[in-house]
Scaffold this motif. Structure first.
Motif, short mmCIF file in Angstrom:
data_model
loop_
_atom_site.label_atom_id
_atom_site.label_comp_id
_atom_site.label_asym_id
_atom_site.label_seq_id
_atom_site.Cartn_x
_atom_site.Cartn_y
_atom_site.Cartn_z
N PHE A 70 0.84 -1.21 0.00
CA PHE A 70 0.00 0.00 0.00
C PHE A 70 0.87 1.25 0.00
N THR A 71 1.95 1.25 0.79
CA THR A 71 2.82 2.44 0.82
C THR A 71 3.52 2.62 -0.53
N ASP A 72 3.75 1.52 -1.24
CA ASP A 72 4.34 1.62 -2.59
C ASP A 72 3.42 2.43 -3.50
N TRP A 73 2.14 2.11 -3.46
CA TRP A 73 1.18 2.87 -4.28
C TRP A 73 1.04 4.30 -3.76
N LEU A 74 0.94 4.44 -2.42
CA LEU A 74 0.65 5.74 -1.82
C LEU A 74 1.79 6.74 -2.04
N ASP A 75 3.04 6.30 -1.87
CA ASP A 75 4.13 7.28 -2.01
C ASP A 75 4.23 7.81 -3.44
N GLY A 76 3.99 6.95 -4.43
CA GLY A 76 3.99 7.41 -5.82
C GLY A 76 2.83 8.35 -6.11
N PHE A 77 1.66 8.00 -5.57
CA PHE A 77 0.48 8.84 -5.77
C PHE A 77 0.68 10.22 -5.16
N LEU A 78 1.18 10.26 -3.92
CA LEU A 78 1.39 11.54 -3.24
C LEU A 78 2.49 12.37 -3.90
N ALA A 79 3.57 11.71 -4.33
CA ALA A 79 4.67 12.43 -4.98
C ALA A 79 4.17 13.12 -6.24
N ARG A 80 3.33 12.43 -7.02
CA ARG A 80 2.79 13.06 -8.24
C ARG A 80 1.75 14.11 -7.90
N ARG A 81 0.90 13.81 -6.94
CA ARG A 81 -0.20 14.72 -6.58
C ARG A 81 0.33 16.03 -6.00
N TRP A 82 1.34 15.94 -5.13
CA TRP A 82 1.88 17.12 -4.47
C TRP A 82 3.11 17.68 -5.19
N ASN A 83 3.42 17.13 -6.36
CA ASN A 83 4.58 17.56 -7.13
C ASN A 83 5.86 17.48 -6.30
N GLN A 84 6.03 16.32 -5.61
CA GLN A 84 7.20 16.10 -4.78
C GLN A 84 8.09 14.98 -5.33
N VAL A 85 8.02 14.79 -6.64
CA VAL A 85 8.88 13.79 -7.28
C VAL A 85 10.32 14.29 -7.21
N SER A 86 11.22 13.44 -6.73
CA SER A 86 12.62 13.85 -6.60
C SER A 86 13.51 12.77 -7.19
N PRO A 87 14.72 13.13 -7.62
CA PRO A 87 15.65 12.12 -8.14
C PRO A 87 15.95 11.03 -7.11
N PHE A 88 16.10 11.43 -5.84
CA PHE A 88 16.39 10.44 -4.80
C PHE A 88 15.21 9.49 -4.62
N GLY A 89 14.00 10.04 -4.60
CA GLY A 89 12.80 9.22 -4.47
C GLY A 89 12.64 8.28 -5.65
N ALA A 90 12.94 8.79 -6.86
CA ALA A 90 12.83 7.96 -8.07
C ALA A 90 13.83 6.81 -8.03
N PHE A 91 14.97 7.02 -7.35
CA PHE A 91 15.97 5.95 -7.20
C PHE A 91 15.56 4.98 -6.09
N LEU A 92 15.16 5.52 -4.93
CA LEU A 92 14.94 4.69 -3.75
C LEU A 92 13.66 3.85 -3.83
N ASP A 93 12.61 4.40 -4.44
CA ASP A 93 11.32 3.70 -4.48
C ASP A 93 11.42 2.32 -5.14
N PRO A 94 11.96 2.22 -6.37
CA PRO A 94 12.05 0.88 -6.97
C PRO A 94 12.99 -0.06 -6.23
N VAL A 95 14.03 0.50 -5.59
CA VAL A 95 14.94 -0.34 -4.81
C VAL A 95 14.19 -0.96 -3.63
N ALA A 96 13.40 -0.14 -2.93
CA ALA A 96 12.62 -0.63 -1.79
C ALA A 96 11.63 -1.70 -2.24
N ASP A 97 10.97 -1.46 -3.37
CA ASP A 97 9.99 -2.42 -3.89
C ASP A 97 10.64 -3.76 -4.19
#
Length: 195
Positions: A44-71
């Protein structure tokens, strides 16, 4: 690195990895249900963090790297747990396909990023359906109890095979997109040389 809520959720998912492993090792009768809940929360957090990052325009290079690694880490650990609990070819084959594909596609994306072509291997609909089937399958396989009289293990195993099939299909799509992109780069390079 900004500590935005999406990034915090990604870090939370990474912290769930040792919790998932610990629950697997506990000899308690509720350990399987707890492991399934932890994995479901991580999904659920996998879906939620991507949704919030796009919704709040908080997409970051670090987040784009870390998210798939965590998944990939939590999925790999969960699949290893499933195989250890039922060490047969029935579980090992789809788990190996899924983990192997994740490694191969990650390497492909990294290579394409170095060429400045990362968007050519972006996640498509097949990848999203695969992820949904995979997450539900793993929750059911970790749970290992009946749900409304339906045994979760065989349903989870069927979904895992569906996820493995979609995994191979989406990998073929990624490879095709990458090869077309590389062919275009090579063609434009040859055109420049002939001028």
């Amino acid at each position: 690195m900004e500590m935005t809520l999406p990034n915090i959720l990604t870090w939370l998912r990474i912290l769930m990895i040792p919790v998932l492993g610990l629950l697997f090792l506990l000899p308690a009768p509720w350990a399987n249900a707890a492991a399934a809940i932890v994995f479901a929360l991580a999904s659920f957090t996998d879906w939620l963090d991507g949704f919030l990052a796009r919704r709040w325009n908080q997409v970051s290079p670090f987040g784009a790297f870390l998210d798939p690694v965590a998944d990939k880490l939590i999925v790999a650990i969960a699949l290893i747990i499933v195989v250890v609990e039922a060490p047969t070819a029935l579980t090992a084959v789809p788990a190996a396909i899924i983990i192997g594909r994740e490694i191969a596609v990650s390497a492909l994306r990294e290579w394409m990023a170095e060429l400045g072509q990362r968007s050519s291997v972006a996640v498509g609909m097949a990848g999203k359906v695969k992820t949904a089937a995979q997450m539900i399958a793993i929750v059911l396989l970790l749970y290992r109890h009946e749900i409304a009289g339906i045994p979760s293990w065989p349903v989870g195993l069927v979904l895992l095979y569906i996820a493995a099939g979609l995994t191979l299909y989406s990998m073929v799509l990624y490879l095709g997109a990458a090869l077309r992109t590389l062919d275009g780069i090579e063609t434009s390079g040859n055109d420049r040389e002939s001028e």
